[in-house]
Design a protein around this motif. Structure first.
Motif, PDB file in Angstrom:
ATOM      1  N   GLU A 256       0.837  -1.207   0.000  1.00 17.68           N
ATOM      2  CA  GLU A 256       0.000   0.000   0.000  1.00 17.68           C
ATOM      3  C   GLU A 256       0.870   1.255   0.000  1.00 17.68           C
ATOM      4  O   GLU A 256       0.585   2.217  -0.714  1.00 17.68           O
ATOM      5  CB  GLU A 256      -0.926  -0.011   1.212  1.00 17.68           C
ATOM      6  CG  GLU A 256      -1.905   1.127   1.259  1.00 17.68           C
ATOM      7  CD  GLU A 256      -3.027   1.024   0.243  1.00 17.68           C
ATOM      8  OE1 GLU A 256      -3.628   2.067  -0.067  1.00 17.68           O
ATOM      9  OE2 GLU A 256      -3.309  -0.077  -0.253  1.00 17.68           O
TER      10      GLU A 256
ATOM     11  N   VAL B 264       0.889   4.362  -2.831  1.00 14.38           N
ATOM     12  CA  VAL B 264       0.619   5.785  -2.609  1.00 14.38           C
ATOM     13  C   VAL B 264       1.864   6.638  -2.775  1.00 14.38           C
ATOM     14  O   VAL B 264       1.766   7.835  -3.045  1.00 14.38           O
ATOM     15  CB  VAL B 264      -0.030   6.050  -1.224  1.00 14.38           C
ATOM     16  CG1 VAL B 264      -1.343   5.314  -1.092  1.00 14.38           C
ATOM     17  CG2 VAL B 264       0.906   5.738  -0.085  1.00 14.38           C
TER      18      VAL B 264
ATOM     19  N   ARG C  72       2.477   8.333  -6.440  1.00 11.86           N
ATOM     20  CA  ARG C  72       1.634   9.408  -6.948  1.00 11.86           C
ATOM     21  C   ARG C  72       1.872  10.732  -6.238  1.00 11.86           C
ATOM     22  O   ARG C  72       1.873  10.776  -5.017  1.00 11.86           O
ATOM     23  CB  ARG C  72       0.162   9.042  -6.775  1.00 11.86           C
ATOM     24  CG  ARG C  72      -0.257   7.809  -7.499  1.00 11.86           C
ATOM     25  CD  ARG C  72      -1.718   7.591  -7.287  1.00 11.86           C
ATOM     26  NE  ARG C  72      -1.974   7.468  -5.846  1.00 11.86           N
ATOM     27  CZ  ARG C  72      -2.735   6.564  -5.290  1.00 11.86           C
ATOM     28  NH1 ARG C  72      -3.357   5.709  -6.022  1.00 11.86           N
ATOM     29  NH2 ARG C  72      -2.909   6.522  -3.997  1.00 11.86           N
TER      30      ARG C  72
ATOM     31  N   ARG D 152       3.125  15.454  -1.434  1.00 14.64           N
ATOM     32  CA  ARG D 152       2.813  15.052  -0.057  1.00 14.64           C
ATOM     33  C   ARG D 152       2.873  13.543   0.130  1.00 14.64           C
ATOM     34  O   ARG D 152       2.020  12.933   0.766  1.00 14.64           O
ATOM     35  CB  ARG D 152       1.472  15.594   0.387  1.00 14.64           C
ATOM     36  CG  ARG D 152       1.472  17.104   0.503  1.00 14.64           C
ATOM     37  CD  ARG D 152       0.220  17.571   1.146  1.00 14.64           C
ATOM     38  NE  ARG D 152      -0.884  17.385   0.215  1.00 14.64           N
ATOM     39  CZ  ARG D 152      -1.883  18.218   0.066  1.00 14.64           C
ATOM     40  NH1 ARG D 152      -1.943  19.288   0.794  1.00 14.64           N
ATOM     41  NH2 ARG D 152      -2.838  17.989  -0.796  1.00 14.64           N
ATOM     42  N   ARG D 153       3.863  12.949  -0.450  1.00 16.83           N
ATOM     43  CA  ARG D 153       4.016  11.494  -0.386  1.00 16.83           C
ATOM     44  C   ARG D 153       4.204  11.003   1.037  1.00 16.83           C
ATOM     45  O   ARG D 153       3.631   9.984   1.408  1.00 16.83           O
ATOM     46  CB  ARG D 153       5.201  11.044  -1.233  1.00 16.83           C
ATOM     47  CG  ARG D 153       4.978  11.206  -2.683  1.00 16.83           C
ATOM     48  CD  ARG D 153       6.155  10.686  -3.444  1.00 16.83           C
ATOM     49  NE  ARG D 153       6.092  11.263  -4.776  1.00 16.83           N
ATOM     50  CZ  ARG D 153       7.114  11.425  -5.558  1.00 16.83           C
ATOM     51  NH1 ARG D 153       8.296  11.049  -5.176  1.00 16.83           N
ATOM     52  NH2 ARG D 153       6.971  11.956  -6.740  1.00 16.83           N
TER      53      ARG D 153
ATOM     54  N   GLY E 130       3.209  12.037   3.976  1.00 15.79           N
ATOM     55  CA  GLY E 130       1.966  11.948   4.743  1.00 15.79           C
ATOM     56  C   GLY E 130       1.100  10.788   4.299  1.00 15.79           C
ATOM     57  O   GLY E 130       0.536  10.067   5.121  1.00 15.79           O
ATOM     58  N   ARG E 131       1.016  10.595   2.986  1.00 17.11           N
ATOM     59  CA  ARG E 131       0.207   9.481   2.472  1.00 17.11           C
ATOM     60  C   ARG E 131       0.827   8.138   2.835  1.00 17.11           C
ATOM     61  O   ARG E 131       0.130   7.186   3.155  1.00 17.11           O
ATOM     62  CB  ARG E 131       0.034   9.615   0.958  1.00 17.11           C
ATOM     63  CG  ARG E 131      -0.964  10.701   0.581  1.00 17.11           C
ATOM     64  CD  ARG E 131      -1.435  10.571  -0.858  1.00 17.11           C
ATOM     65  NE  ARG E 131      -0.390  10.196  -1.793  1.00 17.11           N
ATOM     66  CZ  ARG E 131       0.377  11.053  -2.467  1.00 17.11           C
ATOM     67  NH1 ARG E 131       0.205  12.337  -2.308  1.00 17.11           N
ATOM     68  NH2 ARG E 131       1.289  10.625  -3.310  1.00 17.11           N
TER      69      ARG E 131
ATOM     70  N   ARG F 183       0.124   7.462   6.518  1.00 15.28           N
ATOM     71  CA  ARG F 183      -1.276   7.054   6.683  1.00 15.28           C
ATOM     72  C   ARG F 183      -1.469   5.616   6.214  1.00 15.28           C
ATOM     73  O   ARG F 183      -2.160   4.833   6.854  1.00 15.28           O
ATOM     74  CB  ARG F 183      -2.208   7.988   5.913  1.00 15.28           C
ATOM     75  CG  ARG F 183      -2.738   9.120   6.735  1.00 15.28           C
ATOM     76  CD  ARG F 183      -3.878   9.861   6.038  1.00 15.28           C
ATOM     77  NE  ARG F 183      -3.572  10.292   4.671  1.00 15.28           N
ATOM     78  CZ  ARG F 183      -2.834  11.362   4.355  1.00 15.28           C
ATOM     79  NH1 ARG F 183      -2.314  12.099   5.303  1.00 15.28           N
ATOM     80  NH2 ARG F 183      -2.619  11.678   3.106  1.00 15.28           N
ATOM     81  N   ALA F 184      -0.862   5.274   5.098  1.00 11.08           N
ATOM     82  CA  ALA F 184      -0.981   3.910   4.567  1.00 11.08           C
ATOM     83  C   ALA F 184      -0.394   2.892   5.534  1.00 11.08           C
ATOM     84  O   ALA F 184      -0.944   1.800   5.708  1.00 11.08           O
ATOM     85  CB  ALA F 184      -0.282   3.812   3.212  1.00 11.08           C
TER      86      ALA F 184
ATOM     87  N   GLN G 100      -2.816   2.458   8.555  1.00  9.79           N
ATOM     88  CA  GLN G 100      -4.036   1.721   8.229  1.00  9.79           C
ATOM     89  C   GLN G 100      -3.746   0.232   8.297  1.00  9.79           C
ATOM     90  O   GLN G 100      -2.632  -0.208   8.117  1.00  9.79           O
ATOM     91  CB  GLN G 100      -4.525   2.058   6.831  1.00  9.79           C
ATOM     92  CG  GLN G 100      -5.085   3.429   6.701  1.00  9.79           C
ATOM     93  CD  GLN G 100      -5.483   3.714   5.257  1.00  9.79           C
ATOM     94  OE1 GLN G 100      -5.022   3.064   4.327  1.00  9.79           O
ATOM     95  NE2 GLN G 100      -6.336   4.692   5.081  1.00  9.79           N
TER      96      GLN G 100
END
Length: 174
Positions: A73, A77, A80, A83-84, A86-87, A90-91, A94
């Motif tokens: 995951e 993310v 793309r 703001r990689r 932070g993503r 978050r991934a 999760q």
């Protein structure tokens, strides 16, 4: 005595009913996945191991599955846009219910085996708890997704069938 009652309810809420913390259908799906992976690891490890071996096997197996899923995951993310970081963070966060869901059956197993010394029976009891958890998680996930009661019941039965499958796996392994 009142303090003990409150402690029991707190423990029950944290260990036996963690689905209240899992706020989304995705969290519940991760929990179902973690419960099945943990139960399958428990069923296979119990064939040739001690209590400690079973516990370590379940924890390591669930952790490896969680890391692999989160890594995939995070890669998805990270590729793309802006703001990689932070993503990616978050991934990684999760999917933690995948690991949390394995705790309850392990607690049941450890408490039972330490109290009775019967690993085989403890594993069956823990797998029964896993199956019950799967049923509840399937029902709750369906209801939170807006499913009608008959559909939620069907989801509960389908999720429980995964637990029954693991119990059958254990039966055929031994």
């Amino acid at each position: 005595m009142r303090g003990r009652s409150r402690n029991w309810r707190t423990w029950f809420a944290r260990v036996v009913r963690p689905h209240r913390r899992w706020s989304t259908e995705r969290d519940l799906a991760h929990a179902i996945y973690g419960t099945v992976v943990g139960a399958a690891a428990m069923a296979t490890a119990s064939a040739h191991s001690t209590l400690g071996g079973v516990v370590v096997t379940v924890l390591v197996t669930v952790a490896v599955y969680w890391v692999a899923e989160r890594y995939a995951e995070a890669l998805a993310v990270a590729i793309r846009g802006p703001r990689r970081r932070g993503r990616v963070l978050r991934a990684i966060r999760q999917g933690w219910p995948t690991v949390e869901a394995a705790y309850t059956p392990l607690v049941v197993l450890v408490v039972f085996v330490l109290g009775t010394g019967q690993l085989r029976t403890g594993v069956l009891l823990a797998l029964g708890v896993s199956t019950a958890m799967l049923s509840v998680l399937g029902h709750v996930a369906a209801r939170r997704a807006g499913a009608a009661l008959p559909t939620a019941i069907a989801c509960a039965v389908g999720s429980a069938a995964l637990g029954v499958s693991v119990m059958l796996l254990k039966t055929f392994l031994h």
